[in-house]
Design an enzyme around this catalytic site. Sequence first.
Site, PDB file in Angstrom:
ATOM      1  CG  HIS A 132      -1.911  -1.120   1.209  1.00  0.00           C
ATOM      2  ND1 HIS A 132      -2.328  -1.775   2.354  1.00  0.00           N
ATOM      3  CD2 HIS A 132      -2.568  -1.718   0.183  1.00  0.00           C
ATOM      4  CE1 HIS A 132      -3.209  -2.711   2.035  1.00  0.00           C
ATOM      5  NE2 HIS A 132      -3.363  -2.691   0.717  1.00  0.00           N
ATOM      6  NE  ARG A 134      -4.095   4.622   2.853  1.00  0.00           N
ATOM      7  CZ  ARG A 134      -5.422   4.835   2.772  1.00  0.00           C
ATOM      8  NH1 ARG A 134      -5.850   5.954   2.216  1.00  0.00           N
ATOM      9  NH2 ARG A 134      -6.274   3.959   3.224  1.00  0.00           N
ATOM     10  CD  GLU A 135      -0.219   0.438   4.541  1.00  0.00           C
ATOM     11  OE1 GLU A 135       0.616  -0.494   4.599  1.00  0.00           O
ATOM     12  OE2 GLU A 135      -1.443   0.241   4.444  1.00  0.00           O
ATOM     13  NE  ARG A 192      -6.103  -0.184   0.656  1.00  0.00           N
ATOM     14  CZ  ARG A 192      -6.066  -0.831   1.828  1.00  0.00           C
ATOM     15  NH1 ARG A 192      -5.711  -0.187   2.919  1.00  0.00           N
ATOM     16  NH2 ARG A 192      -6.400  -2.109   1.903  1.00  0.00           N
ATOM     17  CG  ASN A 214      -2.580  -7.339   1.461  1.00  0.00           C
ATOM     18  OD1 ASN A 214      -1.992  -8.346   1.085  1.00  0.00           O
ATOM     19  ND2 ASN A 214      -2.870  -7.110   2.735  1.00  0.00           N
ATOM     20  NE  ARG A 215      -8.770  -6.320   1.424  1.00  0.00           N
ATOM     21  CZ  ARG A 215      -7.874  -5.858   2.289  1.00  0.00           C
ATOM     22  NH1 ARG A 215      -6.576  -6.116   2.084  1.00  0.00           N
ATOM     23  NH2 ARG A 215      -8.239  -5.148   3.332  1.00  0.00           N
ATOM     24  CG  HIS A 267       0.480  -3.911   5.476  1.00  0.00           C
ATOM     25  ND1 HIS A 267      -0.060  -3.444   4.299  1.00  0.00           N
ATOM     26  CD2 HIS A 267       0.694  -5.236   5.284  1.00  0.00           C
ATOM     27  CE1 HIS A 267      -0.172  -4.446   3.431  1.00  0.00           C
ATOM     28  NE2 HIS A 267       0.281  -5.545   4.003  1.00  0.00           N
ATOM     29  CE1 TYR A 269      -4.214   4.184  12.353  1.00  0.00           C
ATOM     30  CE2 TYR A 269      -3.856   4.610  10.032  1.00  0.00           C
ATOM     31  CZ  TYR A 269      -4.648   4.702  11.159  1.00  0.00           C
ATOM     32  OH  TYR A 269      -5.892   5.302  11.076  1.00  0.00           O
ATOM     33  CD  GLU A 342      -1.785  -3.243   9.148  1.00  0.00           C
ATOM     34  OE1 GLU A 342      -1.299  -2.095   9.027  1.00  0.00           O
ATOM     35  OE2 GLU A 342      -2.490  -3.780   8.269  1.00  0.00           O
TER      36      GLU A 342
END
Length: 380
Positions: A132, A134-135, A192, A214-215, A267, A269, A342
């Site tokens: 993702h 934005r992480e 994302r 992640n899907r 990941h 958060y 996370e």
Amino acid sequence: MLENNGIDVWRSSSGPNSSLDFMLPPDMDAMMDSLALTYTVQIPDVEKAVQISLISNEQARLQSSATTFNYAVYHPMSEIYQWMSDTQAVYSSYVTIMDIGSTNDGNDIKALKVSVSSDANRPAVFIESALHAREWVSPASVLWMTNELLQQYGTDADVTAILDEFDIYIIPVVNVDGYIYSWLSSNTRLWRKNRDDPRSAKEIRSGCIGTDLNRNFRIRWAAKNGASPDPCSVTYKGSRGFSELETRAMTNFVKSIGNRVAFVDIHSYGQLLLYPLGYRGGRTIDDMDFRASAQAATAAITAVHGTNFIYGSVYSIIQKVTGDSIAYMYKKAVIKYSVALELRDRGTYGFLLPADQIIPTGEETLAGILAFLDYVSNNP
């Protein structure tokens, strides 16, 4: 329900007495009242918070030494690529850069192999982050942890024991296009998904770009309620399982390596350690080892800075999730110890974690991974 109203869910609930975080567009008071929720405003003005965080990080980057990599700031993709090359140059006897695939925009997806031995078929551990975009703290902490592993080999007993036993394959950024896009401006910082162009008729009609990587793994991909079929959703599963170059590249790479024993998907958060399964409830045959390894890892994390993590299966802690990496790696790539972390925090900053928390996050995460791999070593 929230996603159906165009709401960006940042963090799902982790149990009956926990909260969920979501970002609202302006003028959504009426909808909040209709949901009859008890809520607290964590970030009153997300746009302003994004701008402040970007300015602060850029100032710190500009003050950094031109010759020394600053692990206490966030870095764009070009600097991560350069860090990989520089790391290989410094640790040429231990580190190999591997090109594992490319993206829709033609960017390379790269992995680092860290191996202190030329012995064949050593147990393989995979650590990857930034599925993702934005992480940002995920790849930032991975860079710091990798450097620590290399620097502390031969001097720190725990690090030395792990590297003497395992080959470690590190993919700092899987979602390269999305990560690059998240750096373009304050308006793109919270992106994302990946940046794949619409291909199916449904995607073209929607006018929306990108898939939630992640899907997108081919594990219960078509099951209901574990991912969104809407191309405009942040959890859009794609037009089919493995429709995306990134998920195919990572999977093919992992499966090309023999003697796979552990997979860690990093990941942010929420401060969670998650293990399979996500697509259904109940225990797996490895539940006892998952629980014990998670207990060891989270205790080690807490011992560093007092940061508390919750652990459990994806289904029990978050929600039903389909097409996720750790379920695929556990069931299809047959990696027994497949888990997700996370990282910090629990919503005070969310995806905008200040850069001065990168190294503390890396310190506690490395302690957790070392404890986790120690358990893996003793309980194959």
